[in-house]
Design a protein around this motif. Structure first.
Motif, short mmCIF file in Angstrom:
data_model
loop_
_atom_site.label_atom_id
_atom_site.label_comp_id
_atom_site.label_asym_id
_atom_site.label_seq_id
_atom_site.Cartn_x
_atom_site.Cartn_y
_atom_site.Cartn_z
N ILE A 15 0.84 -1.20 0.00
CA ILE A 15 0.00 0.00 0.00
C ILE A 15 0.88 1.25 0.00
CG2 ILE A 15 -1.61 1.36 1.40
CD1 ILE A 15 -2.87 -1.30 2.26
N PHE A 16 1.93 1.21 0.81
CA PHE A 16 2.84 2.35 0.88
C PHE A 16 3.49 2.62 -0.47
CE2 PHE A 16 7.07 4.12 1.48
CZ PHE A 16 6.81 5.23 2.25
N LEU A 17 3.98 1.56 -1.11
CA LEU A 17 4.65 1.73 -2.40
C LEU A 17 3.70 2.24 -3.47
CD1 LEU A 17 6.91 -1.46 -2.51
CD2 LEU A 17 7.67 0.90 -2.29
N ILE A 18 2.50 1.67 -3.50
CA ILE A 18 1.53 2.09 -4.51
C ILE A 18 1.15 3.55 -4.30
CG2 ILE A 18 -0.85 1.76 -5.33
CD1 ILE A 18 -0.39 -1.28 -4.71
N ALA A 19 0.96 3.93 -3.03
CA ALA A 19 0.62 5.32 -2.74
C ALA A 19 1.75 6.24 -3.18
CB ALA A 19 0.35 5.49 -1.24
N VAL A 21 4.06 5.70 -5.52
CA VAL A 21 4.11 5.78 -6.98
C VAL A 21 3.00 6.69 -7.48
CG1 VAL A 21 3.85 4.48 -9.14
CG2 VAL A 21 5.16 3.50 -7.26
N ALA A 22 1.81 6.56 -6.89
CA ALA A 22 0.68 7.38 -7.33
C ALA A 22 0.97 8.86 -7.10
CB ALA A 22 -0.58 6.96 -6.57
N VAL A 23 1.51 9.20 -5.94
CA VAL A 23 1.84 10.60 -5.66
C VAL A 23 2.85 11.11 -6.69
CG1 VAL A 23 3.03 12.14 -4.04
CG2 VAL A 23 1.32 10.52 -3.20
N SER A 24 3.88 10.32 -6.98
CA SER A 24 4.91 10.74 -7.94
C SER A 24 4.31 10.97 -9.32
CB SER A 24 6.03 9.70 -8.03
OG SER A 24 6.56 9.46 -6.76
N ILE A 25 3.44 10.05 -9.75
CA ILE A 25 2.84 10.18 -11.09
C ILE A 25 1.94 11.41 -11.15
CG2 ILE A 25 1.16 9.13 -12.66
CD1 ILE A 25 2.49 6.45 -12.11
N VAL A 26 1.16 11.62 -10.09
CA VAL A 26 0.27 12.79 -10.08
C VAL A 26 1.10 14.08 -10.13
CG1 VAL A 26 -1.31 14.13 -8.63
CG2 VAL A 26 -1.68 11.68 -8.96
N LEU A 27 2.17 14.15 -9.34
CA LEU A 27 3.01 15.36 -9.34
C LEU A 27 3.62 15.59 -10.72
CD1 LEU A 27 4.96 15.14 -5.95
CD2 LEU A 27 3.03 16.61 -6.51
N ALA A 28 4.19 14.53 -11.30
CA ALA A 28 4.91 14.69 -12.57
C ALA A 28 3.96 14.95 -13.72
CB ALA A 28 5.76 13.45 -12.86
N THR A 29 2.76 14.36 -13.68
CA THR A 29 1.85 14.44 -14.81
C THR A 29 0.92 15.65 -14.73
OG1 THR A 29 1.87 12.03 -14.78
CG2 THR A 29 0.27 13.09 -16.23
N PHE A 30 0.32 15.84 -13.56
CA PHE A 30 -0.75 16.83 -13.47
C PHE A 30 -0.34 18.13 -12.78
CE2 PHE A 30 -2.81 12.63 -13.63
CZ PHE A 30 -3.44 12.78 -14.86
N VAL A 31 0.73 18.10 -12.01
CA VAL A 31 1.16 19.33 -11.34
C VAL A 31 2.28 20.03 -12.12
CG1 VAL A 31 1.98 20.34 -9.18
CG2 VAL A 31 0.49 18.33 -9.12
N ILE B 45 11.13 3.80 -6.01
CA ILE B 45 10.10 4.79 -5.76
C ILE B 45 10.69 6.11 -5.28
CG2 ILE B 45 9.62 3.83 -3.46
CD1 ILE B 45 7.31 5.73 -5.83
N THR B 46 11.80 6.04 -4.54
CA THR B 46 12.44 7.29 -4.12
C THR B 46 12.98 8.04 -5.33
OG1 THR B 46 13.09 6.18 -2.07
CG2 THR B 46 14.15 8.29 -2.55
N ALA B 47 13.60 7.30 -6.25
CA ALA B 47 14.10 7.93 -7.48
C ALA B 47 12.95 8.57 -8.26
CB ALA B 47 14.83 6.90 -8.34
N ALA B 48 11.85 7.84 -8.37
CA ALA B 48 10.70 8.36 -9.12
C ALA B 48 10.15 9.62 -8.46
CB ALA B 48 9.62 7.30 -9.21
N PHE B 49 10.04 9.58 -7.13
CA PHE B 49 9.51 10.76 -6.44
C PHE B 49 10.42 11.97 -6.63
CE2 PHE B 49 9.33 13.62 -2.81
CZ PHE B 49 7.98 13.98 -2.84
N ILE B 50 11.73 11.74 -6.52
CA ILE B 50 12.66 12.86 -6.68
C ILE B 50 12.61 13.40 -8.10
CG2 ILE B 50 15.12 13.48 -6.72
CD1 ILE B 50 15.44 11.70 -4.26
N PHE B 51 12.52 12.51 -9.09
CA PHE B 51 12.38 12.97 -10.46
C PHE B 51 11.14 13.86 -10.60
CE2 PHE B 51 10.45 12.80 -14.60
CZ PHE B 51 11.51 13.10 -15.45
N ALA B 52 10.02 13.38 -10.07
CA ALA B 52 8.77 14.13 -10.19
C ALA B 52 8.87 15.47 -9.47
CB ALA B 52 7.62 13.30 -9.61
N ALA B 53 9.40 15.44 -8.25
CA ALA B 53 9.45 16.67 -7.46
C ALA B 53 10.41 17.69 -8.07
CB ALA B 53 9.85 16.35 -6.01
N GLN B 54 11.44 17.20 -8.75
CA GLN B 54 12.39 18.13 -9.37
C GLN B 54 11.77 18.88 -10.55
OE1 GLN B 54 16.35 17.09 -10.28
NE2 GLN B 54 16.87 16.48 -8.20
#
Lengths: 120, 223
Positions: A15-19, A21-31, B45-54
């Motif tokens: 659940i943690f990992l999926i959440a 990944v979802a946050v990262s995709i939302v940030l990169a795609t929609f924000v 996932i940490t790499a992905a988050f950092i990429f997105a946040a950057q």
């Protein structure tokens, strides 16, 4: 059956990992399409102090980036929100893929060198 | 602060590339036994988050923007060498796929943002956290010291970047250093805010996943 028990045993981490990944995709795609387009710290200093042209004059050493400047389709789509969002979405997937690839290669080398050495 | 091609001369980017390659090779060697099924997804996932946040540039004063760096976040979440490798991967992807940061400058960018902003800042973090932990709880010490050191990581990295520009003869140090440090002192506030919030969320949800929660002095030893 095995997959089911795996999911049950690792439910919380999954659940943690999926959440995450979802946050990262939302940030990169929609924000990201709505992020500031002003020059960043170094770019601004380069502009102000007059050495920004050094980068523009210079041919980039690597010219095969498929998505330069986080815009799918290149300069003509610069103002298009979807082109930046799609670039972000692709970037997140590529980043995950490259990380997994690096880890698997390192593990592969590790397994190979273990096999060759007689010591456990 | 991704340096493009053309800002650094060959002796500077060559040296930086050599040092960064050495650190990367060592980090890969040192973590190879620790890359198990539990750790690998966290790295990804940490790499992905950092990429997105950057990608999320936020405005700072005077027509300038800044974005998250994430090196301190990666190191506190994953451990210093794992965090450093995550930064190498993010910078490599940005350079090769998105033309963000020049290929000749990749080594310098890894040096500034991975070694200086990551490993070096994390070393300072270890001591500051131990110091703060004497007068407050473990979790609060983690968050406060992460806030301080993530701000510091951006500022020191920008200072080193200024030194590289000066050594390359691009701009005198007396001009580059104050300009870079003053802008990044502002950007660092954003860095500290994001790092602290993410760490607070993760320590709340899954404290067992935060490397720096298990951190104890003496420094540099795995716990």
């Amino acid at each position: 059956m095995e997959i089911k028990s795996f999911i049950r045993e690792n439910k919380s981490i999954l659940i943690f990992l999926i959440a995450a990944v979802a946050v990262s995709i939302v940030l990169a795609t929609f924000v990201s399409p709505f992020a500031s387009s002003s020059p960043d710290g170094l770019e601004k200093v380069a502009e102000d102090k007059g050495f920004g042209k050094k980068a523009e004059e210079k041919e980039p050493a690597w010219r095969n980036s498929p998505v330069p400047d986080y815009v799918v389709g290149g300069e003509k789509n610069e103002d298009k929100k979807w082109a930046t969002g799609l670039a972000g979405f692709i970037g997140v997937l590529i980043t995950i893929a490259v990380t997994l690839m690096v880890c698997l290669i390192v593990r592969g080398i590790r397994a190979f060198s273990r096999e060759k050495s007689p010591v456990e | 602060m991704h340096i493009p091609d053309g800002f650094l001369d060959p002796k500077v980017w060559g040296t930086a590339s050599g040092v960064s390659a050495g650190f990367t090779a060592y980090a890969l060697y040192a973590v190879k036994e620790k890359l198990n099924e539990k750790v690998i997804p966290l790295l990804g996932i940490t790499a992905a988050f950092i990429f997105a946040a950057q990608m999320l540039n936020f405005p700072v004063a005077g027509g300038t923007s800044g974005h998250f760096l994430g090196a301190m976040l990666a190191c506190t979440l994953l451990g210093p060498l794992q965090g450093f490798l995550v930064m190498v991967i993010v910078l490599l992807v940005q350079c090769l796929f998105f033309a963000d940061g020049g290929l000749t400058a990749l080594g310098a960018n890894v040096f500034n943002m991975g070694i200086v902003g990551g490993l070096f800042s994390y070393m300072i973090f270890i001591y500051i956290k131990a110091l703060i932990a004497r007068i407050s709880g473990e979790k609060r010490a983690l968050l406060i010291s992460a806030a301080i050191c993530s701000w510091l990581s951006v500022v020191i990295a920008s200072a080193v970047c200024a030194v590289e520009l000066a050594l390359s003869g691009t701009i005198p140090l007396s001009v580059a250093l104050p300009a870079m440090v003053s802008v990044h002192a502002l950007i660092g506030i954003g860095e500290a805010a994001i790092t602290t919030v993410v760490l607070a969320v993760v320590t709340q949800a899954r404290p067992d996943l935060v490397h720096a929660m298990k951190l104890r002095l003496p420094a540099g030893q795995e716990v």
